[in-house]
Design a protein around this motif. Sequence first.
Motif, short mmCIF file in Angstrom:
data_model
loop_
_atom_site.label_atom_id
_atom_site.label_comp_id
_atom_site.label_asym_id
_atom_site.label_seq_id
_atom_site.Cartn_x
_atom_site.Cartn_y
_atom_site.Cartn_z
N ASP A 579 0.84 -1.41 -0.11
CA ASP A 579 0.05 0.28 0.07
C ASP A 579 0.93 1.32 0.07
O ASP A 579 0.52 2.12 -0.63
CB ASP A 579 -1.06 0.02 1.38
CG ASP A 579 -1.87 -0.91 1.24
OD1 ASP A 579 -2.30 -1.62 0.12
OD2 ASP A 579 -2.56 -1.40 2.29
N ALA A 580 1.81 1.30 0.97
CA ALA A 580 2.92 2.51 1.00
C ALA A 580 3.65 2.41 -0.38
O ALA A 580 3.72 3.77 -0.81
CB ALA A 580 3.91 2.37 2.09
N LEU A 581 3.92 1.58 -1.01
CA LEU A 581 4.54 1.82 -2.26
C LEU A 581 3.95 2.13 -3.53
O LEU A 581 4.28 3.15 -4.34
CB LEU A 581 5.19 0.17 -2.59
CG LEU A 581 6.03 0.21 -3.99
CD1 LEU A 581 7.46 1.11 -3.84
CD2 LEU A 581 6.51 -1.12 -4.38
N LEU A 582 2.58 1.52 -3.46
CA LEU A 582 1.57 2.33 -4.56
C LEU A 582 1.12 3.67 -4.20
O LEU A 582 1.15 4.46 -5.06
CB LEU A 582 0.49 1.36 -4.78
CG LEU A 582 0.53 -0.30 -5.07
CD1 LEU A 582 -0.55 -0.82 -5.02
CD2 LEU A 582 1.06 -0.18 -6.43
N GLU A 583 1.14 4.15 -3.10
CA GLU A 583 0.86 5.52 -2.93
C GLU A 583 1.98 6.44 -3.22
O GLU A 583 1.79 7.52 -3.52
CB GLU A 583 0.23 5.74 -1.12
CG GLU A 583 -0.97 4.88 -0.67
CD GLU A 583 -2.04 5.94 -1.17
OE1 GLU A 583 -2.21 7.09 -1.68
OE2 GLU A 583 -3.22 5.61 -1.40
N GLU A 584 3.09 5.83 -2.84
CA GLU A 584 4.26 6.58 -3.01
C GLU A 584 4.37 7.09 -4.82
O GLU A 584 4.67 7.92 -5.03
CB GLU A 584 5.46 6.00 -2.69
CG GLU A 584 6.89 6.90 -3.17
CD GLU A 584 8.09 6.05 -2.59
OE1 GLU A 584 9.20 6.46 -2.85
OE2 GLU A 584 7.76 5.01 -2.06
N HIS A 585 4.01 6.06 -5.41
CA HIS A 585 4.21 6.17 -6.75
C HIS A 585 2.50 6.23 -7.77
O HIS A 585 2.39 5.65 -8.52
CB HIS A 585 4.92 5.11 -7.59
CG HIS A 585 6.24 4.81 -6.89
ND1 HIS A 585 7.33 5.69 -7.47
CD2 HIS A 585 7.11 3.96 -6.18
CE1 HIS A 585 8.40 5.44 -6.67
NE2 HIS A 585 8.05 4.21 -6.05
N ARG A 586 1.75 6.96 -7.03
CA ARG A 586 0.30 7.11 -7.59
C ARG A 586 0.34 7.78 -8.91
O ARG A 586 -0.28 7.26 -9.60
CB ARG A 586 -0.55 7.85 -6.62
CG ARG A 586 -2.08 8.10 -7.14
CD ARG A 586 -2.76 6.98 -7.28
NE ARG A 586 -4.11 7.08 -7.65
CZ ARG A 586 -5.18 7.20 -6.97
NH1 ARG A 586 -4.88 7.17 -5.48
NH2 ARG A 586 -6.33 7.38 -7.67
N ASP A 587 1.56 8.52 -9.23
CA ASP A 587 1.46 9.46 -10.51
C ASP A 587 1.79 8.34 -11.70
O ASP A 587 1.45 8.36 -12.77
CB ASP A 587 2.04 10.46 -10.45
CG ASP A 587 3.58 10.23 -9.97
OD1 ASP A 587 3.65 9.22 -9.28
OD2 ASP A 587 4.71 11.01 -10.33
N VAL A 588 2.82 7.34 -11.30
CA VAL A 588 3.12 6.43 -12.08
C VAL A 588 1.99 5.50 -12.52
O VAL A 588 1.64 5.19 -13.61
CB VAL A 588 4.45 5.82 -11.69
CG1 VAL A 588 4.57 4.57 -12.66
CG2 VAL A 588 5.40 6.63 -11.50
N MET A 589 1.24 5.09 -11.34
CA MET A 589 0.03 4.26 -11.51
C MET A 589 -1.02 4.77 -12.58
O MET A 589 -1.37 4.15 -13.44
CB MET A 589 -0.38 3.87 -10.29
CG MET A 589 0.23 2.96 -9.37
SD MET A 589 -0.35 1.18 -10.12
CE MET A 589 -2.11 1.42 -9.65
N ASP A 590 -1.27 5.95 -12.24
CA ASP A 590 -2.15 6.67 -13.32
C ASP A 590 -1.82 6.58 -14.60
O ASP A 590 -2.43 6.51 -15.58
CB ASP A 590 -2.30 8.01 -12.90
CG ASP A 590 -3.07 8.20 -11.46
OD1 ASP A 590 -3.70 7.34 -11.03
OD2 ASP A 590 -2.89 9.31 -10.77
N PHE A 591 -0.31 6.87 -14.92
CA PHE A 591 0.08 6.91 -16.31
C PHE A 591 -0.07 5.46 -16.95
O PHE A 591 -0.51 5.37 -17.94
CB PHE A 591 1.66 7.26 -16.35
CG PHE A 591 2.43 7.10 -17.36
CD1 PHE A 591 2.23 8.02 -18.53
CD2 PHE A 591 3.27 5.98 -17.75
CE1 PHE A 591 2.80 7.76 -19.65
CE2 PHE A 591 3.73 5.75 -19.08
CZ PHE A 591 3.55 6.86 -19.94
N ILE A 592 0.44 4.50 -16.04
CA ILE A 592 0.28 3.11 -16.66
C ILE A 592 -1.20 2.50 -17.04
O ILE A 592 -1.42 2.01 -17.78
CB ILE A 592 1.03 1.92 -15.66
CG1 ILE A 592 2.38 2.39 -15.23
CG2 ILE A 592 0.79 0.61 -16.36
CD1 ILE A 592 3.23 1.46 -14.60
#
Length: 635
Positions: A579-592
């Motif tokens: 959960d912490a890793l995904l929150e940290e890279h939320r912008d990368v998640m949105d891009f993918i």
Amino acid sequence: MSRSGIKHRARKLSRNRYWQSAAGIALTFLIAGATWLYSAEPTAAPDMNTAMAVQIQHNDKPWTEHDSRFSNFVDDLRAGKVSEAVTGNDHLYVTLKDGERYAIVDQLGLAARQTYDFVARYTTPRFQFSELKERPSAAFSAGYAIDMAMRLLIIGVVLSVAWPMLWGFVTSHLKRKKKSKITFDDVIGCGEAKQALLDIAAAQRHPERFSSLGARAPRGVLLTGLPGTGKTHLAKALAAECGVNFIAATGSDFSSMFYGVGIIKVRNLFRQARRKAPCIILIDEIDGIGKRASEPRMGETEQNRIVNQFLTEMDGFNGAEGVLVIGATNLAESLDPALRREGRFDRTIAVALPTLEDRKGLLSLYLSKLKKVGEMDIDRLAGTCMGLTPAAIASLVNQAAIFAAREHASSIEERHVIDAIETNRIGEQPSGITPFTEQERLCIAVHEAGHALTAARLKIGKVDKVTILPRGQALGVTLVIPTEDKRLHRKSELENRIVMLLAGRAAEKMYFNEVSSGASSDLQEATKIALSMVSGLGMGPNKDLATLSVMREAGIEVEPGKTLDQVNTLLREQEAVCDALLEEHRDVMDFIVDRLLMEETINGTEVYAALGMNVRSLHAHDAQGLEQAAAYTGS
């Protein structure tokens, strides 16, 4: 073999089958004739000491036209009305003192037996009782003879066919090629196993080197390893390397529906090997022989006897006779411990998966057997094939040719091989499926983006492709390929793997505040890893060192609740990291997610670029089995 030699062998086989059929027919008629003579009714003359018996012999209608019950006969006996009784022809004939006559049907002879018991109670019988033994009529004798002749004919014809087949079942596995044409040069990889087998080949070719030192040549070698690693090819290559005869069989060859045939097969196998010595016997899938049961049930008695016969045969000859037994199996633990001991199978050789160089050689070998092959980057393909067996590599090269033929391509290109590798790992793209709704596409994209981001960020292999298109049974796939061969895995590597498996579910929870059923297979794999860490690797939250499997074997009861608590704790800890890793890279998640919704399939380089990582400088921290590392399903 020359043409005349082939004809001579064919005539010899024909003569053998003729004599086997003739022997079967003769044996049938001998047994059936003896049974007929033994069971035939004696032709003694009927007992007609009484006038009533004589009259019944000529005409029994005065009695049979008046049927009665045995209870009426008993009443007449008690009243003293019976004058005479005669048994025979499936009836009990009764004549009363007043001249009345009747008959009782007695096909089973029960009435006659009870009447005899009644007469035997008294010293002076109250009535006269006799037995009528009728000579069979000519019509009955002729019919009986015709019936038996037809039965003999049918049994003879059946056995004339079945006897050669039964004999063929007993000896079929012995009729193999005398020489093996496969050499060690034809077997790519398996370096350690090759070296061990070369030592054995030296003992077969030059036994005097060992006998001069008092050493005994090995009697048996057990090859173990995953299916498709080349165990059978190694055994055939050993036979060619030694220049000796080669007999092949399988563990299931010794099973039979006929009791005792399995033992005969074992004896014939070793007898034939001694005649052809020096000789190598390969028993593929030797685990089919099984283990002996201490208290065998009805179906296990024959299996125990087959294993016992194997133990006897392997102790019944020595290495000087030039007979070597090679067993190949994927389940060595299924063999009887007495069969695996030293002196029977002296060496156990593990056949490992091919290395990078081995995979290059295998791809070059199988691609060279195809026609019209274009330019191939063997180094790249070999790296993509990490974890595959030689049999799997041969299959995917053939699948690449099928893909090229499906497209009507003029040659087999590298993209066809890549498609075959992806199909082998994650399944073929199905056709004719129902289109997904926009909400389902978004859920699958979020799920796969979570897998891809954590796999790239934690450097778990190489993220090769991410797609929201169905492949095999999965609705979406993140393809992660191991980048190096590893046999040891640290605790942090296993924890990272759990994080990646939980990332799809965690991404759904982060975007939608709820989870879907698409994470079921991910949870199963994560639970397997966590359970292994807790129960067998000493990596649980409580740092317990006791191995549960050993405790169960020792008969110690283990409370499953404590183990389950540790597994859940370990999974919860890694879920928090995820959960912490995904929150940290939320912008990368949105891009993918956006790229997946737009293109449906993206290359792994886009994931690394979004994270600001250089894919060429990756150092993978995990290379477990392909089944666990290759594909991570979405919804």
